[in-house]
Motif scaffolding. Structure first.
Motif, PDB file in Angstrom:
ATOM      1  N   SER A 132       0.851  -1.273   0.000  1.00 32.62           N
ATOM      2  CA  SER A 132      -0.038   0.064  -0.064  1.00 32.62           C
ATOM      3  C   SER A 132       0.989   1.254   0.170  1.00 32.62           C
ATOM      4  CB  SER A 132      -0.944   0.007   1.268  1.00 32.62           C
ATOM      5  OG  SER A 132      -0.082  -0.252   2.511  1.00 32.62           O
ATOM      6  N   SER A 133       1.535   1.499   0.982  1.00 29.02           N
ATOM      7  CA  SER A 133       2.356   2.649   1.050  1.00 29.02           C
ATOM      8  C   SER A 133       3.467   2.399   2.156  1.00 29.02           C
ATOM      9  CB  SER A 133       1.702   4.017   1.615  1.00 29.02           C
ATOM     10  OG  SER A 133       1.122   4.035   2.823  1.00 29.02           O
ATOM     11  N   GLY A 134       4.397   3.441   2.159  1.00 31.14           N
ATOM     12  CA  GLY A 134       5.773   3.426   2.939  1.00 31.14           C
ATOM     13  C   GLY A 134       6.681   2.131   2.707  1.00 31.14           C
ATOM     14  N   PHE A 135       7.385   1.663   3.566  1.00 31.92           N
ATOM     15  CA  PHE A 135       8.166   0.541   3.173  1.00 31.92           C
ATOM     16  C   PHE A 135       7.556  -0.503   4.035  1.00 31.92           C
ATOM     17  CE2 PHE A 135      11.965  -2.327   3.785  1.00 31.92           C
ATOM     18  CZ  PHE A 135      12.743  -1.932   2.948  1.00 31.92           C
ATOM     19  N   GLN A 136       7.406  -1.637   3.484  1.00 32.39           N
ATOM     20  CA  GLN A 136       6.708  -2.800   4.164  1.00 32.39           C
ATOM     21  C   GLN A 136       8.010  -3.876   4.181  1.00 32.39           C
ATOM     22  OE1 GLN A 136       3.306  -2.763   1.823  1.00 32.39           O
ATOM     23  NE2 GLN A 136       2.157  -2.380   3.868  1.00 32.39           N
ATOM     24  N   THR A 137       8.358  -4.363   5.207  1.00 31.11           N
ATOM     25  CA  THR A 137       9.444  -5.175   5.280  1.00 31.11           C
ATOM     26  C   THR A 137       8.754  -6.743   4.816  1.00 31.11           C
ATOM     27  OG1 THR A 137       8.680  -5.786   7.643  1.00 31.11           O
ATOM     28  CG2 THR A 137      10.593  -4.100   7.171  1.00 31.11           C
ATOM     29  N   SER A 138       7.582  -6.985   4.973  1.00 31.36           N
ATOM     30  CA  SER A 138       7.292  -8.294   4.494  1.00 31.36           C
ATOM     31  C   SER A 138       7.431  -8.401   3.168  1.00 31.36           C
ATOM     32  CB  SER A 138       5.674  -8.509   5.054  1.00 31.36           C
ATOM     33  OG  SER A 138       4.713  -7.620   4.026  1.00 31.36           O
ATOM     34  N   VAL A 139       7.161  -7.297   2.276  1.00 33.93           N
ATOM     35  CA  VAL A 139       7.177  -7.305   0.905  1.00 33.93           C
ATOM     36  C   VAL A 139       8.757  -7.429   0.636  1.00 33.93           C
ATOM     37  CG1 VAL A 139       6.768  -5.992  -1.144  1.00 33.93           C
ATOM     38  CG2 VAL A 139       5.119  -6.003   0.409  1.00 33.93           C
ATOM     39  N   ALA A 140       9.552  -6.438   1.293  1.00 36.07           N
ATOM     40  CA  ALA A 140      11.073  -6.585   1.071  1.00 36.07           C
ATOM     41  C   ALA A 140      11.760  -7.868   1.292  1.00 36.07           C
ATOM     42  CB  ALA A 140      11.691  -5.294   1.937  1.00 36.07           C
ATOM     43  N   ASN A 141      11.399  -8.589   2.262  1.00 36.98           N
ATOM     44  CA  ASN A 141      11.899 -10.176   2.535  1.00 36.98           C
ATOM     45  C   ASN A 141      11.398 -10.927   1.811  1.00 36.98           C
ATOM     46  OD1 ASN A 141      13.056  -8.957   5.056  1.00 36.98           O
ATOM     47  ND2 ASN A 141      11.572  -9.503   6.481  1.00 36.98           N
ATOM     48  N   ALA A 142      10.131 -10.959   1.328  1.00 34.66           N
ATOM     49  CA  ALA A 142       9.897 -11.641   0.113  1.00 34.66           C
ATOM     50  C   ALA A 142      10.473 -11.390  -1.044  1.00 34.66           C
ATOM     51  CB  ALA A 142       8.100 -11.604   0.005  1.00 34.66           C
ATOM     52  N   ALA A 143      10.669 -10.050  -1.474  1.00 31.05           N
ATOM     53  CA  ALA A 143      11.483 -10.012  -2.708  1.00 31.05           C
ATOM     54  C   ALA A 143      12.994 -10.316  -2.449  1.00 31.05           C
ATOM     55  CB  ALA A 143      11.594  -8.385  -3.005  1.00 31.05           C
ATOM     56  N   ASN A 144      13.587 -10.089  -1.275  1.00 31.24           N
ATOM     57  CA  ASN A 144      14.880 -10.640  -1.231  1.00 31.24           C
ATOM     58  C   ASN A 144      15.014 -12.204  -1.355  1.00 31.24           C
ATOM     59  OD1 ASN A 144      16.603  -8.139  -0.745  1.00 31.24           O
ATOM     60  ND2 ASN A 144      15.789  -8.096   1.517  1.00 31.24           N
ATOM     61  N   GLY A 145      14.065 -12.953  -0.887  1.00 33.30           N
ATOM     62  CA  GLY A 145      14.063 -14.368  -0.940  1.00 33.30           C
ATOM     63  C   GLY A 145      14.026 -14.691  -2.320  1.00 33.30           C
ATOM     64  N   GLU A 146      12.908 -14.105  -3.005  1.00 33.43           N
ATOM     65  CA  GLU A 146      12.928 -14.330  -4.584  1.00 33.43           C
ATOM     66  C   GLU A 146      14.435 -14.013  -5.289  1.00 33.43           C
ATOM     67  OE1 GLU A 146      10.703 -16.129  -6.480  1.00 33.43           O
ATOM     68  OE2 GLU A 146       8.907 -15.824  -5.141  1.00 33.43           O
TER      69      GLU A 146
END
Length: 194
Positions: free
Chosen positions: A75-89
């Motif tokens: 949605s907005s801001g920095f979301q660590t859950s999205v960042a962590n999932a992207a790092n895993g990919e």
């Protein structure tokens, strides 16, 4: 998922250019930067289009370019859950597909020479979290390097130079040299070697 084996197109042919342009025109923005989903799709495309070592004797380098104007979000801001999932990919792509990942950022505070700060360790600024994220998903693996796989641009001219640089670094594939029984391999040693 079945169509992922057909998405790679030859951009030297008008048919490939036309298909890619149609795909770009069909895209719609929803206000979030789901880098995790983009990297998930890149991984699945690479998996569905394996490099055949028997047909491609020289091996084929694989590249992914992550181009973003913001922090990883639902949605907005920095979301660590999205960042962590992207790092895993990104890690999976680098390890299983042996792909090089370039990350290109065009957001306030994008700085390819900054390691940033890990947002999983507590509160950090949006700028530091975003730079940490871009360093980690790229083939820099979290450490600023020169040359760098994390590149940042503040204007259109710099962005054009970045994509030209990436295109220059990505080999067009294979060697045109044909080796036969008269080919010779030479290992020249400097006279300064002792």
């Amino acid at each position: 998922d079945d169509n992922l084996g057909k998405v790679l197109q030859n951009m030297n042919e008008s048919k490939g250019q036309e298909l890619v342009n149609k795909a770009i025109e069909a895209m719609q923005a929803e206000g979030a930067t789901r880098t995790d989903l983009g990297l998930d799709m890149a991984r699945r495309i690479l998996e569905k289009n394996p490099v055949d070592a028997n047909k491609d004797k020289n091996g084929r380098n694989r590249f992914v370019v992550v181009f973003t104007d913001g922090s990883p979000t639902k949605s907005s801001g920095f979301q660590t859950s999205v960042a962590n999932a992207a790092n895993g990919e990104a890690t999976t792509i680098k390890e299983t597909q042996k792909a090089t990942i370039y990350s290109v950022g065009i957001f306030a505070g994008a700085n390819a020479s900054s390691a940033g700060k890990n947002p999983n360790d507590g509160y950090v600024s949006l700028r530091d979290a975003s730079n940490w994220f871009m360093q980690n998903i790229s083939s820099n693996d979290g450490k600023p390097q020169h040359p760098s796989y994390y590149l940042s641009a503040a204007d259109a001219d710099t962005l054009k130079r970045i994509f030209a640089q990436i295109a220059h670094e990505v080999p067009s594939g294979g060697s045109a040299t044909k080796l036969d029984d008269k080919a010779v391999v030479k290992d020249i040693i400097s006279p300064y070697f002792k």
